[in-house]
Structure formats: C-alpha cells, structure tokens
Design an enzyme around this catalytic site. Structure first.
Site, PDB file in Angstrom:
ATOM      1  CE1 TYR A 167      -2.962   3.171   1.132  1.00  0.00           C
ATOM      2  CE2 TYR A 167      -1.967   2.926   3.315  1.00  0.00           C
ATOM      3  CZ  TYR A 167      -2.750   3.641   2.421  1.00  0.00           C
ATOM      4  OH  TYR A 167      -3.327   4.813   2.823  1.00  0.00           O
ATOM      5  CB  SER A 198       6.538   3.757  13.015  1.00  0.00           C
ATOM      6  OG  SER A 198       5.324   3.875  13.708  1.00  0.00           O
ATOM      7  CE1 TYR A 225       5.692  -1.474  12.469  1.00  0.00           C
ATOM      8  CE2 TYR A 225       4.770   0.195  13.925  1.00  0.00           C
ATOM      9  CZ  TYR A 225       5.247  -0.173  12.681  1.00  0.00           C
ATOM     10  OH  TYR A 225       5.301   0.740  11.666  1.00  0.00           O
ATOM     11  CE  LYS A 240       8.881  -0.182  10.744  1.00  0.00           C
ATOM     12  NZ  LYS A 240       9.485  -0.298   9.409  1.00  0.00           N
ATOM     13  NE  ARG A 258      -3.020   7.428  18.096  1.00  0.00           N
ATOM     14  CZ  ARG A 258      -3.364   7.615  19.369  1.00  0.00           C
ATOM     15  NH1 ARG A 258      -3.620   8.820  19.822  1.00  0.00           N
ATOM     16  NH2 ARG A 258      -3.431   6.588  20.201  1.00  0.00           N
TER      17      ARG A 258
HETATM   18  N1  UFG Z   1      -9.550   3.335  17.031  1.00  0.00           N
HETATM   19  C1  UFG Z   1     -10.877   3.238  17.411  1.00  0.00           C
HETATM   20  N2  UFG Z   1     -11.617   2.216  16.889  1.00  0.00           N
HETATM   21  C2  UFG Z   1     -11.115   1.294  16.039  1.00  0.00           C
HETATM   22  C3  UFG Z   1      -9.746   1.396  15.663  1.00  0.00           C
HETATM   23  C4  UFG Z   1      -9.005   2.431  16.175  1.00  0.00           C
HETATM   24  O1  UFG Z   1     -11.372   4.049  18.206  1.00  0.00           O
HETATM   25  O2  UFG Z   1     -11.848   0.401  15.635  1.00  0.00           O
HETATM   26  C5  UFG Z   1      -8.755   4.468  17.533  1.00  0.00           C
HETATM   27  C6  UFG Z   1      -7.510   4.065  18.284  1.00  0.00           C
HETATM   28  O3  UFG Z   1      -7.813   3.890  19.643  1.00  0.00           O
HETATM   29  C7  UFG Z   1      -6.609   5.271  18.025  1.00  0.00           C
HETATM   30  C8  UFG Z   1      -7.030   5.764  16.633  1.00  0.00           C
HETATM   31  O4  UFG Z   1      -8.304   5.178  16.409  1.00  0.00           O
HETATM   32  O5  UFG Z   1      -6.884   6.289  18.930  1.00  0.00           O
HETATM   33  C9  UFG Z   1      -6.105   5.304  15.545  1.00  0.00           C
HETATM   34  O6  UFG Z   1      -5.891   3.903  15.691  1.00  0.00           O
HETATM   35  P1  UFG Z   1      -5.082   3.049  14.630  1.00  0.00           P
HETATM   36  O7  UFG Z   1      -5.112   1.643  15.120  1.00  0.00           O
HETATM   37  O8  UFG Z   1      -5.574   3.333  13.259  1.00  0.00           O
HETATM   38  O9  UFG Z   1      -3.622   3.665  14.707  1.00  0.00           O
HETATM   39  P2  UFG Z   1      -2.618   3.866  15.925  1.00  0.00           P
HETATM   40  O10 UFG Z   1      -2.560   5.331  16.228  1.00  0.00           O
HETATM   41  O11 UFG Z   1      -2.896   2.964  17.049  1.00  0.00           O
HETATM   42  O12 UFG Z   1      -1.284   3.348  15.260  1.00  0.00           O
HETATM   43  C10 UFG Z   1      -0.904   3.799  13.965  1.00  0.00           C
HETATM   44  C11 UFG Z   1      -0.326   2.641  13.172  1.00  0.00           C
HETATM   45  C12 UFG Z   1       0.966   2.206  13.764  1.00  0.00           C
HETATM   46  C13 UFG Z   1       1.871   3.379  13.950  1.00  0.00           C
HETATM   47  C14 UFG Z   1       1.197   4.462  14.723  1.00  0.00           C
HETATM   48  C15 UFG Z   1       2.071   5.657  14.798  1.00  0.00           C
HETATM   49  O13 UFG Z   1      -1.211   1.556  13.139  1.00  0.00           O
HETATM   50  O14 UFG Z   1       1.587   1.300  12.886  1.00  0.00           O
HETATM   51  O15 UFG Z   1      -0.013   4.836  14.090  1.00  0.00           O
HETATM   52  O16 UFG Z   1       1.456   6.714  15.447  1.00  0.00           O
HETATM   53  F1  UFG Z   1       2.965   2.992  14.618  1.00  0.00           F
END
Ligand code: UFG
Length: 320
Positions: free
Chosen positions: A11, A116, A143, A147, A219
């Site tokens: 991707y 990351s 993970y 990194k 985020r």
């Molecule tokens: N979230 C929800 N519901 C969901 C999925 C996610 O509320 O079903 C929230 C999470 O709690 C978080 C936000 O949405 O607050 C973003 O979650 P993601 O899982 O999409 O992403 P993360 O911020 O946890 O992590 C991402 C990437 C990682 C990377 C990181 C760096 O998945 O690989 O950003 O900031 F390391």
C-alpha cells in the site's frame, strides 16, 4: 541511477514508487508481492522475493548500480507484534540486517528508512500533544521496538561506513492515490470503520474519557500521497547529504479525534451511524501529533491534503 524500493508493491510502497517514477527516477522493487502486482507502473522491474533470500539480494545488488534504497518492507501490525514478537524481530530486524549487509558489500550508502511514530511510545506531552524528533523514544510494543532498533542499526553505519540515512517517522497514514492503490487491509481506524459500515455494524470507539476536547483519542492523519511526496524529497535530500543519520516526522502537525474521523466518514459516505463506545485500548496515548518543522526545514516538504481528502480518497478506492 536506480533506486531500490523494498516493499514497493504494498500500500505505502506503491505510492512511493509511483511518485519516484513521476519524478523521473528509475525504480526496481523487491517485494513478496503476495497481494499481486497490479499496483506497479509498467516500467518498474519487480523482483519477487523477501529479505531473507540473501542470494537473490546479492544478485540484485550485482545486477544494478543502485543509488540508494527506500526500505519500506516490514511487518506493521501492532497487535500481531505483541502476539508474535520473535516473528517481528526476525522479519523487521533480520530483514534489515540482510539489506544493510548487501548495501555495505556493494557500497550503496543512501538509505531512506520507513520508521514510525510508534518509536515514541506513550510520551508525556504538553496540551498541544506535539512531539518532535528529539523527544525520548520509548516504544511500548515489539513493532515500535523493531523500528527504533532499525534506526539504531542504520545509524551505526553512518559512523562505521559513511552511510547516509533518513528515517521517516510516519504518523497515521491513510487515503489512496487512485482506486488501484487503496489499502486492502483493515488494520487502521479508517478502513476498520468502512468495514463495519459494510457489514451494517456500528463502528467502535476505543475510550471516551481521554483528556481531549471530545474525550476520544487524537492522532495526526497524513495522506499517503503526501507521505509519498516526502519520500521523493527524502531521496533527494539523502543523496546530497553528508554521512549522517536524520530522523524526520511525517505528519500534518494537526490532530483529529476519533469522533472527528467518524464524522468525516459519515459525511463522505452519506451513511449516518452511531458509533459504539467501548473501553480504551491498552497502550493508546491520548494524543500524538507530529512536530513537522524538521520536515519543512530539511525536506522542504509540507503536507497538502486534508482529513476530508484522506477519507474521501480511501472511500473512493474502496467503492470505485
Ligand atoms: N480506534 C478506534 N476504533 C477502532 C480502531 C481504532 O477508536 O476500531 C482508535 C484508536 O484507539 C486510536 C485511533 O483510532 O486512537 C487510531 O488507531 P489506529 O489503530 O488506526 O492507529 P494507531 O494510532 O494505534 O497506530 C498507527 C499505526 C501504527 C503506527 C502508529 C504511529 O497503526 O503502525 O499509528 O502513530 F505505529
């Protein structure tokens, strides 16, 4: 001169490859290509292999006079990394060790490494939640640890072997350049919400009592096209640099809450929905937003696209 892009059929990698080609670079891709090759421009050579295949790797470095490597290939699911830590160390660090060895043997010294924001872990930040590259790194899952260790390993070669390394610390990447380039997996918030809507289920919000404006996590969502543009700048920057290591945040500098993302999905899709609130996910920091001043200063790069662009392009790629 040619750039090798590992993971170039995935991707993020495919967006990077497209932008490098558009900028006039020759590109060779090393990728397992498990999800097919439909994403690659026709002029790009694909070597279907992974980084454990050392013979293939050395043959590749013999066959081409690479100017440098953009190393995108990696395992990237946080939860999976907690369940299978050794697999992550083997794949991400073992793979990078093999790659750096081939680069060292063949005197290819320019590296752009996909790092990351996960390297920062759960930082204690001020009210703006902005994090700069010199913040203390303390990853909270395997993970993120792979990194950070990858950054250290590459950095060591800037001292011993005059390598030049740029580690791009991606924040929350989303969107698509076109319908062929969308994210096929549902590992992150936006595709997860799309999936729930497709199944007529309520999208889930992890936690509603964070110390943020609406109680949900914040985020920094960055468009994958902007991220790919940053790689083109990084390739040019690293080629001209002195031997050194530089970490650069790639985000927008602006945070969006989970509810703001969901409202944007409702707007773009035209689907009205009520999200379901559940307990906060373990290890989720309340807010994580990139300080993007270094990217602007060194790469002359600033993100151009909005949260709406991210969600709309992702939606269109899923529903062409
Ligand atoms: N979230 C929800 N519901 C969901 C999925 C996610 O509320 O079903 C929230 C999470 O709690 C978080 C936000 O949405 O607050 C973003 O979650 P993601 O899982 O999409 O992403 P993360 O911020 O946890 O992590 C991402 C990437 C990682 C990377 C990181 C760096 O998945 O690989 O950003 O900031 F390391």
């Amino acid at each position: 001169m040619t750039w090798l892009v590992t993971g170039g059929a995935g991707y993020i990698g495919a967006h990077v490859v497209q932008k490098l080609v558009d900028a006039g670079h020759d590109v060779v891709v090393l990728d397992e290509a498990t999800t097919g090759t439909h994403r690659l421009p026709p002029q790009v050579t694909l070597v279907q292999a992974n980084l454990t295949q050392n013979q293939t790797l050395h043959r590749l470095f013999n066959d081409y006079d690479f100017q440098g490597v953009v190393h995108v290939a990696a395992r990237k699911q946080v939860r999976e990394s907690v369940e299978k830590p050794l697999f992550y160390w083997r794949e991400n660090i073992g793979g990078l060790t093999n790659l750096l060895t081939a680069m060292q043997v063949h005197s290819v010294k320019n590296l752009v490494f996909s790092s990351s924001a996960a390297v920062y872990g759960q930082p204690q930040l001020g009210s703006d939640a902005i994090i700069a590259e010199d913040a203390h790194c303390n990853p909270i899952n395997p993970y993120g640890a792979t990194k950070l260790a990858g950054e250290w390993m590459a950095e060591a070669l800037t001292v011993s072997d005059d390598f030049k390394v740029v580690a791009l610390r991606y924040f929350n990447v989303g969107g698509a350049g076109n319908a062929n380039l969308g994210d096929e997996y549902s590992y992150n918030l936006i595709p997860i919400v799309f999936d729930a809507l497709e199944k007529n289920e309520s999208p889930i919000v992890f936690g509603k009592n964070f110390e943020t404006s609406d109680g949900t996590c914040i985020r920094d969502y960055v468009h994958v096209e902007d991220l790919a543009d940053a790689h083109v700048s990084a390739v040019e920057y690293v080629s001209a640099a002195e031997p050194k290591f530089t970490a650069i945040n790639i985000g927008t500098g602006k945070g969006s809450s989970v509810l703001e993302v969901m409202n944007m999905v409702a707007k773009v899709s035209g689907i009205e929905f009520e999200p379901k609130f559940v307990q906060a996910r373990q290890g989720d920091p309340a807010a994580l937003v990139a300080d993007v001043s270094r990217a602007k200063e060194l790469l002359n790069w600033v993100s151009q696209r909005s949260l709406e662009d991210i969600v709309r392009s992702a939606w269109l790629a899923k529903n062409p």
